[in-house]
Design a protein around this motif. Sequence first.
Motif, PDB file in Angstrom:
ATOM      1  N   ASP A 188       0.825  -1.215   0.000  1.00 55.96           N
ATOM      2  CA  ASP A 188       0.000   0.000   0.000  1.00 55.96           C
ATOM      3  C   ASP A 188       0.855   1.259   0.000  1.00 55.96           C
ATOM      4  N   ARG A 189       1.898   1.275   0.835  1.00 55.94           N
ATOM      5  CA  ARG A 189       2.731   2.470   0.949  1.00 55.94           C
ATOM      6  C   ARG A 189       3.525   2.739  -0.328  1.00 55.94           C
ATOM      7  N   ALA A 190       3.856   1.678  -1.058  1.00 55.36           N
ATOM      8  CA  ALA A 190       4.622   1.839  -2.297  1.00 55.36           C
ATOM      9  C   ALA A 190       3.719   2.033  -3.516  1.00 55.36           C
ATOM     10  N   GLU A 191       2.430   2.232  -3.264  1.00 53.08           N
ATOM     11  CA  GLU A 191       1.451   2.467  -4.332  1.00 53.08           C
ATOM     12  C   GLU A 191       1.262   1.243  -5.217  1.00 53.08           C
ATOM     13  N   GLN A 192       1.229   0.073  -4.570  1.00 50.05           N
ATOM     14  CA  GLN A 192       0.803  -1.184  -5.169  1.00 50.05           C
ATOM     15  C   GLN A 192       1.623  -1.640  -6.385  1.00 50.05           C
ATOM     16  N   PRO A 193       2.958  -1.714  -6.238  1.00 50.16           N
ATOM     17  CA  PRO A 193       3.769  -2.219  -7.358  1.00 50.16           C
ATOM     18  C   PRO A 193       3.578  -3.725  -7.548  1.00 50.16           C
ATOM     19  N   LEU A 194       3.820  -4.198  -8.763  1.00 52.08           N
ATOM     20  CA  LEU A 194       3.546  -5.594  -9.092  1.00 52.08           C
ATOM     21  C   LEU A 194       4.470  -6.565  -8.363  1.00 52.08           C
ATOM     22  N   ASP A 195       5.750  -6.185  -8.137  1.00 55.80           N
ATOM     23  CA  ASP A 195       6.650  -7.132  -7.489  1.00 55.80           C
ATOM     24  C   ASP A 195       6.206  -7.417  -6.055  1.00 55.80           C
ATOM     25  N   ASP A 214      -9.233 -11.249  -3.405  1.00 55.82           N
ATOM     26  CA  ASP A 214      -9.435  -9.809  -3.178  1.00 55.82           C
ATOM     27  C   ASP A 214      -8.266  -8.997  -3.723  1.00 55.82           C
ATOM     28  N   LEU A 215      -7.049  -9.532  -3.561  1.00 57.97           N
ATOM     29  CA  LEU A 215      -5.875  -8.838  -4.085  1.00 57.97           C
ATOM     30  C   LEU A 215      -5.946  -8.756  -5.604  1.00 57.97           C
ATOM     31  N   LEU A 216      -6.339  -9.850  -6.262  1.00 57.72           N
ATOM     32  CA  LEU A 216      -6.439  -9.843  -7.722  1.00 57.72           C
ATOM     33  C   LEU A 216      -7.514  -8.871  -8.190  1.00 57.72           C
ATOM     34  N   THR A 217      -8.612  -8.799  -7.447  1.00 57.48           N
ATOM     35  CA  THR A 217      -9.676  -7.846  -7.791  1.00 57.48           C
ATOM     36  C   THR A 217      -9.166  -6.413  -7.714  1.00 57.48           C
ATOM     37  N   LEU A 218      -8.333  -6.158  -6.717  1.00 55.75           N
ATOM     38  CA  LEU A 218      -7.753  -4.827  -6.563  1.00 55.75           C
ATOM     39  C   LEU A 218      -6.827  -4.482  -7.725  1.00 55.75           C
ATOM     40  N   LEU A 219      -6.069  -5.476  -8.199  1.00 53.61           N
ATOM     41  CA  LEU A 219      -5.114  -5.247  -9.281  1.00 53.61           C
ATOM     42  C   LEU A 219      -5.787  -5.140 -10.644  1.00 53.61           C
ATOM     43  N   ASP A 220      -6.978  -5.680 -10.759  1.00 53.92           N
ATOM     44  CA  ASP A 220      -7.690  -5.724 -12.040  1.00 53.92           C
ATOM     45  C   ASP A 220      -8.695  -4.569 -12.087  1.00 53.92           C
ATOM     46  N   ASP A 221      -8.220  -3.386 -12.503  1.00 55.67           N
ATOM     47  CA  ASP A 221      -9.121  -2.251 -12.636  1.00 55.67           C
ATOM     48  C   ASP A 221      -8.794  -1.477 -13.909  1.00 55.67           C
ATOM     49  N   ASP A 222      -9.485  -0.380 -14.126  1.00 59.16           N
ATOM     50  CA  ASP A 222      -9.345   0.366 -15.379  1.00 59.16           C
ATOM     51  C   ASP A 222      -7.957   0.967 -15.556  1.00 59.16           C
ATOM     52  N   ARG A 223      -7.185   1.070 -14.471  1.00 53.13           N
ATOM     53  CA  ARG A 223      -5.842   1.644 -14.553  1.00 53.13           C
ATOM     54  C   ARG A 223      -4.789   0.607 -14.894  1.00 53.13           C
ATOM     55  N   SER A 224      -5.128  -0.663 -14.859  1.00 51.20           N
ATOM     56  CA  SER A 224      -4.142  -1.736 -15.024  1.00 51.20           C
ATOM     57  C   SER A 224      -3.690  -1.846 -16.476  1.00 51.20           C
ATOM     58  N   LEU A 234      -2.370  -6.965 -15.841  1.00 44.05           N
ATOM     59  CA  LEU A 234      -3.463  -7.889 -16.136  1.00 44.05           C
ATOM     60  C   LEU A 234      -2.937  -9.296 -16.417  1.00 44.05           C
ATOM     61  N   ALA A 235      -1.769  -9.385 -17.066  1.00 44.17           N
ATOM     62  CA  ALA A 235      -1.189 -10.709 -17.330  1.00 44.17           C
ATOM     63  C   ALA A 235      -0.837 -11.410 -16.024  1.00 44.17           C
ATOM     64  N   MET A 236      -0.350 -10.656 -15.045  1.00 45.00           N
ATOM     65  CA  MET A 236      -0.055 -11.251 -13.750  1.00 45.00           C
ATOM     66  C   MET A 236      -1.331 -11.721 -13.071  1.00 45.00           C
ATOM     67  N   VAL A 237      -2.384 -10.916 -13.161  1.00 49.59           N
ATOM     68  CA  VAL A 237      -3.677 -11.317 -12.602  1.00 49.59           C
ATOM     69  C   VAL A 237      -4.144 -12.614 -13.249  1.00 49.59           C
ATOM     70  N   GLU A 238      -3.999 -12.708 -14.562  1.00 48.35           N
ATOM     71  CA  GLU A 238      -4.424 -13.925 -15.279  1.00 48.35           C
ATOM     72  C   GLU A 238      -3.644 -15.141 -14.816  1.00 48.35           C
ATOM     73  N   ARG A 239      -2.333 -14.994 -14.655  1.00 50.57           N
ATOM     74  CA  ARG A 239      -1.521 -16.130 -14.197  1.00 50.57           C
ATOM     75  C   ARG A 239      -1.927 -16.557 -12.791  1.00 50.57           C
ATOM     76  N   PHE A 240      -2.197 -15.600 -11.929  1.00 42.84           N
ATOM     77  CA  PHE A 240      -2.583 -15.936 -10.567  1.00 42.84           C
ATOM     78  C   PHE A 240      -3.992 -16.525 -10.517  1.00 42.84           C
ATOM     79  N   ASP A 241      -4.879 -16.070 -11.415  1.00 40.73           N
ATOM     80  CA  ASP A 241      -6.197 -16.709 -11.514  1.00 40.73           C
ATOM     81  C   ASP A 241      -6.038 -18.184 -11.882  1.00 40.73           C
TER      82      ASP A 241
END
Length: 235
Positions: free
Chosen positions: A52-59, A79-89, A94-101
């Motif tokens: 959160d403090r680092a503004e949600q970086p992917l690593d 919930d974390l994947l839902t947070l990462l999958d938004d209009d700003r992604s 999104l590819a990381m979200v897909e792999r984690f899904d």
Amino acid sequence: EHAGKAAAAMIELRAVLERDPDQIDARLELAHLLRARGALAAAIRETRSAFDRAEQPLDIASELFWLLCEADDRQGAIDLLTLLDDDRSDADALAMVERFDLELGRLDAARAVIDRIAAHDPDAAVLARAELEDATGELGSDGDPAAVATALTVPDGSPRFAAARRIAGDALVAAGKPARALEVIAPARAQKPDDLDLAFVAATATADAGQRPAAAALVAGTDVAHRLLQARLAD
């Protein structure tokens, strides 16, 4: 002795965070020590705070995802994947979200994410679709894994070309077709001879073809990255 050093390090790290709560490296290091000591819930809290403090970086998102999985907190991971999958992604997020899904067995969610990736980067969407096909074991009409034909549609001028050929090569190695795997990755190897991911696919395919000394030569080297590949190949 090691436990004493770890405890002392944790005291120092907490002192750093008292003075500067936004010191991300210190917070992550504290999380690593907490996890090593079995304090998984505390490690998750510190990693989430760093995220959160680092503004949600992917690593850091990736670290947090695996910690949540280790804690069997499936809903927290979703919930974390839902947070990462938004209009700003972007496509990479999104590819990381897909792999984690895929890791969570959420195939319908992964398919939906692939459609959104396509709006940003069509070739990245092709890679994601190939990963999905590989994960589900789909076969093509030619008997090769379906992921192979999908990945091969990425043209050689694309920045995703090497990654696409790696996916195709991995799928063919897993399907017991090492010669075909070597054929498929050869153009990407010619483009990127120093790419370690491609070198490892070549090494595993060569080993599976019964040429172990030649396989070992493909990942020869004394640096950490090559040593890791050598260990993976031996395994």
